[in-house]
Design an enzyme around this catalytic site. Structure first.
Site, short mmCIF file in Angstrom:
data_model
loop_
_atom_site.label_atom_id
_atom_site.label_comp_id
_atom_site.label_asym_id
_atom_site.label_seq_id
_atom_site.Cartn_x
_atom_site.Cartn_y
_atom_site.Cartn_z
CG HIS A 357 -1.97 -0.99 1.24
ND1 HIS A 357 -3.24 -0.79 0.75
CD2 HIS A 357 -1.95 -2.26 1.69
CE1 HIS A 357 -3.96 -1.88 0.91
NE2 HIS A 357 -3.19 -2.80 1.47
CE LYS A 545 -5.60 14.05 -0.02
NZ LYS A 545 -5.94 12.82 -0.73
NE ARG A 546 -2.75 10.18 9.94
CZ ARG A 546 -2.45 9.35 10.93
NH1 ARG A 546 -3.34 8.43 11.30
NH2 ARG A 546 -1.32 9.44 11.58
CE LYS A 551 -1.63 10.70 2.82
NZ LYS A 551 -2.42 9.85 1.91
CB THR A 653 -9.86 5.15 -0.91
OG1 THR A 653 -9.24 5.49 0.33
CG2 THR A 653 -9.28 3.87 -1.43
CE LYS A 657 -13.71 6.30 1.11
NZ LYS A 657 -12.74 6.27 2.22
C1 26W Z 1 4.33 0.71 9.90
C2 26W Z 1 3.69 2.04 9.79
C3 26W Z 1 2.73 2.11 8.65
C4 26W Z 1 1.38 2.24 8.92
C5 26W Z 1 0.48 2.29 7.89
C6 26W Z 1 3.18 2.02 7.36
C7 26W Z 1 2.29 2.08 6.33
C8 26W Z 1 0.94 2.19 6.58
C9 26W Z 1 -0.07 2.19 5.47
C10 26W Z 1 0.37 1.22 4.38
C11 26W Z 1 -0.30 3.54 4.92
C12 26W Z 1 -1.57 3.60 4.13
O1 26W Z 1 -2.63 3.70 4.68
N1 26W Z 1 -1.45 3.59 2.80
C13 26W Z 1 -2.57 3.96 1.97
O2 26W Z 1 -3.31 2.82 1.58
C14 26W Z 1 -4.47 3.18 0.85
C15 26W Z 1 -5.26 1.93 0.59
O3 26W Z 1 -4.63 1.14 -0.35
C16 26W Z 1 -4.09 3.91 -0.42
O4 26W Z 1 -5.27 4.33 -1.07
C17 26W Z 1 -3.23 5.12 -0.10
O5 26W Z 1 -2.76 5.71 -1.29
C18 26W Z 1 -2.06 4.72 0.77
O6 26W Z 1 -1.33 5.86 1.20
#
Ligand code: 26W
Length: 802
Positions: A357, A545-546, A551, A653, A657
């Protein structure tokens, strides 16, 4: 679609009254709103539970292949409204309650969000539960029952502060605890081994046990027979230390218990940044070991053997966070069941598939080998053996040199690299948009792609469209029902029929009216929560978004600052009023992100204090942005800001929406924006900025942000103001980061961004033209429904439609 609701108003009323009488021992005449909320949820949960029994029996009888979705996060939001709508009993329930003198909207409002996730990845998992149930797949999600979900954000004087999110008081009505399915999990200790009579023996000794207790949440499909189970594990200590207690050492007696139970205490609030904390590793193993034990037990109950495990189970791991499930299943097969390494590996590689992701380097999970080995000694041994065999294969079969091997192996430089393990062990590796899946093959996992090209796939993300349209936007739902009927509810691509109304003036007028009502609804909320009275005739431009540098919320903010300065210089200019709406949580330790929030809030106050400007330009920062707030916001949005540096956002995503609710995307050619553009057509989307190859070329050539500052007076002026201060507040870190480093090339895209913003305002002047574009966006959004994504997974990865 004319599906009869399964319960009448009278029946539901009777069930509520019986619940009061038999389960809650409360006199309905004197019941509080909270008691009504509980009764209502219990009735709903019981209906779900009964449906589930029928559905499970059916799946078991036909020996269906099962899907398990492992994720450290499920950002579920609220359940009540979704359950009633999906069960098609929302009208009957509204009626039943109104006869009891209760307003259903009040009931909805009482429910806290289950915020067991950070952002995109967690919400995606929640959307997929809805879709899997709708598609009637035999599916379970597995995660952790965090006592505290994603923190509550309070903005105090422009700075983010965090308070704990204690959601269980209102949220636990949805949970069905299953104590008889409790699983013991082992941490620490040593492995003793040796040979006796030609047999190898092994013993895990001196470990500590923590119990994993399942709490189930039921997710109904939309007007389908499917129910997906979300099994959340809660950590429970095996007791307390009786010896310490007897000695009168109460602190130590209780201490051990609270250390064990800390495992499910709180969700780590990091997004795209790994910290390498021991407790996080414990959480990950806790989830994986409990889930693998549960999955294998369920399989053995049905088949009496694990021989056919790989044919009957598909386990999807949501990013690398649950990768330990791979060596854990190896452990069960090798140690508990006595399979050979080869047979075990065969079963494991048939079962697991991995979704990536993010391409952010700082998000790639790595654990120190020493910490890892001391916490999970047996799992470490198994990883060593996976690593050893993989190195051997690279050398002997592919003749790789040490340099290549070192890059690709799991264990290197005293670290355990989770992504490498996931790619090596899984039969499928997928990205979450076309562009992202290509980038994975070209760069992140290129080494593996050369060896195993057949593993690499794409599944473009999708959303639970019904939640954000049918349940959240009644005005637009009504218009769609009147024009194209209701087939789209179960088959979102049918929204394309709406494009047949693009020249129907009365439909366009109604579309505008709906948007206006939704903007008013949001404006009321903003007034109530922040005291700001927004101009509902202004364009609602939304970036939610975060908060992360990639971003580029600061690109948006810099442009607003530039517009402000321009308006000060041109007070009489003809200017389309605009309201910029932000919602974003920053990881608590990500200081630059917190400063960007402060920058946005300072800018907001500066404009708000300037009566000459504020009716034309305004900023709203939505505090504590959440799933529930998004349900109010999406329907009111007109511009969807998707402005990440090309090549950095895996999919996005929120973009889907917003499109679904008729907002026009203003974005870069990044993530799923590219596919949104393909679906809606270039005339109905506002692209700007560098493409991924252009970004790469500029990096290769040597990017010098100062060049852009020197060339562009607006940029220099805005960044100088950041240094010298706005409203007496200086932002030297942001200014210096942009001037001297600018890792996400904000300055390089600034001019293009200003131009596309101006273009958006010009388009808005043409009211009919704008409504048409909005209509085309709604009509083209069907592809981004999670039902389609889940069909892709089922067909291309899980092998369910064979
Ligand atoms: C280990 C810390 C950590 C925590 C969360 C690393 C990475 C993450 C996630 C992978 C970050 C995340 O939420 N990624 C998002 O995933 C969405 C669903 O696929 C995508 O639409 C977003 O572009 C992506 O940033």
């Amino acid at each position: 679609m004319n599906i009869k609701p399964p319960f009448t108003k009278e029946k539901l009323k009777q069930l509520i009254l019986l619940t009061f009488q038999n389960d809650m021992l409360i006199d309905p005449e004197h019941a509080s709103d909270e008691a009504y909320y509980e009764a209502l949820c219990r009735v709903t949960r019981d209906i779900l539970s009964e449906k589930l029994q029928v559905f499970s029996a059916h799946n078991n009888a036909r020996a269906a292949k099962k899907v398990y979705y492992l994720s450290m996060e499920f950002l579920m939001g609220r359940s009540l409204k979704n359950s009633l709508y999906n069960l098609n009993i929302q009208e009957a329930m509204t009626g039943a309650l109104s006869e009891l003198g209760v307003d259903i909207e009040k009931m909805y409002a009482l429910e806290p969000d289950a915020g067991l996730g950070n952002g995109g990845l967690g919400r995606l998992a929640a959307c997929y539960m809805d879709a899997m149930a709708t598609e009637e797949l035999p599916a379970m999600g597995y995660s952790i029952l965090y006592e505290f979900g994603i923190f509550k954000q309070n903005i105090i004087d422009g700075w983010q502060t965090e308070t704990p999110d204690y959601w269980l008081p209102g949220g636990s009505v949805w949970l069905k605890v299953k104590p008889d399915r409790t699983v013991p999990i082992r941490f620490g200790g040593r492995i003793e081994e040796g040979w006796e009579n030609g047999h190898h023996w092994m013993n895990h000794v001196d470990y500590q046990t923590v119990y994993a207790v399942p709490h189930d949440m039921y997710v109904p499909g939309f007007r389908s027979d499917g129910i997906a189970i979300l099994r959340l594990w809660k950590a429970q200590s095996p007791g307390f230390d009786m010896e310490s207690f007897n000695r009168g050492d109460y602190v130590n007696a209780m201490g051990a218990a609270s250390v064990s139970e800390a495992i499910s205490k709180v969700l780590y609030p990091n997004d795209n940044h790994q910290q390498g904390k021991m407790l996080r590793l414990k959480q990950q193993y806790f989830l994986c070991a409990a889930s693998i034990s549960d999955i294998t037990r369920r399989h053995i109950t049905l088949y009496g053997t694990l021989d056919n495990f790989g044919e009957k189970n598909a386990i999807q791991i949501n990013d690398t966070h649950p990768t330990l499930a791979i060596p854990e299943l190896m452990r069960v097969l090798l140690d508990d069941c006595g399979y050979s390494w080869e047979k075990s590996w065969d079963i494991v590689t048939r079962s697991f598939a991995y979704t990536n992701h993010t391409v952010m380097a700082e998000a790639l999970e790595k654990w120190g080998a020493d910490v890892f080995r001391s916490l999970l000694p047996r799992i470490y041994q198994i990883i060593q053996e996976i690593d050893r065999r993989f190195c051997e294969e690279l050398q002997q079969k592919y003749h790789y040199d040490q340099y290549d091997i070192d890059r690709m192996r799991v264990l290197y430089d005293f670290q355990v690299r989770m992504a490498n393990l996931a790619v090596i062990a899984c039969h499928s590796v997928n990205g979450v948009s076309k562009l992202h899946s290509q980038i994975i093959k070209d760069s992140v996992f290129h080494d593996y792609y050369r060896l195993f090209p057949y593993k690499f796939k794409n599944v473009t993300n999708g959303i639970a469209s019904r939640r954000w349209l049918y349940q959240s936007n009644p005005g637009l739902t009504g218009l769609l029902l009147d024009t194209i009927g209701d087939g789209w509810l179960r088959d979102m691509p049918q929204l394309s029929k709406f494009s047949g109304f693009a020249d129907d003036q009365s439909v366009l007028a109604r579309l505008a009216e709906v948007k206006q009502e939704n903007k008013k609804r949001l404006a009321d909320y903003v007034l109530e929560t922040s005291g700001i009275a927004v101009n509902t005739a202004s364009i609602f431009d939304v970036q939610v978004k975060r908060l992360h540098e990639y971003k580029r919320q600061h690109l948006n903010a810099l442009h607003i600052l530039t517009e402000y300065l321009w308006l000060k210089d041109h007070p009489d200019a003809d200017f389309i009023p605009k309201t910029y709406i932000f919602g974003a949580k920053a990881a608590p330790g990500y200081f630059l992100a917190k400063q960007i929030i402060k920058f946005i809030c300072t800018l907001r106050d500066m404009i708000e204090n300037d009566p000459a400007v504020r009716e034309k330009l305004r900023i709203v920062f939505l505090e504590n942005y959440s799933v529930t707030i998004s349900e109010l916001l999406m329907p009111a949005s007109e511009i969807s800001e998707q402005i990440s540096l090309a090549g950095t956002e895996a999919s996005g995503t929120g973009n889907m929406k917003l499109m679904l609710n008729g907002a026009i995307t203003l974005g870069t050619l990044d993530g799923a924006n590219v596919e949104i553009g393909e679906c809606v057509g270039r005339e109905n989307i506002l692209f700007f900025g560098m493409t991924t190859p252009e970004v790469n070329a500029l990096k290769a050539q040597g990017y010098v942000p100062a060049d852009y500052c020197n060339k562009d007076d607006r940029l220099r002026r805005a960044i100088d103001l950041l240094s010298s201060g706005l409203e007496g507040q200086q932002f030297p870190d942001i200014a210096n980061s942009l001037r001297y480093n600018d890792p996400y090339m904000v300055l390089a895209d600034f001019d293009a961004y200003c131009r596309v913003q101006a273009q958006a305002s010009d388009l808005y002047r043409d009211t009919i033209g704008w409504q048409k574009k909005s209509l085309y966006n709604i009509a083209a959004s069907g592809y981004f429904c999670a039902d389609r994504s889940i069909q892709d997974y089922a067909r291309d990865i899980w092998g369910l439609y064979k």
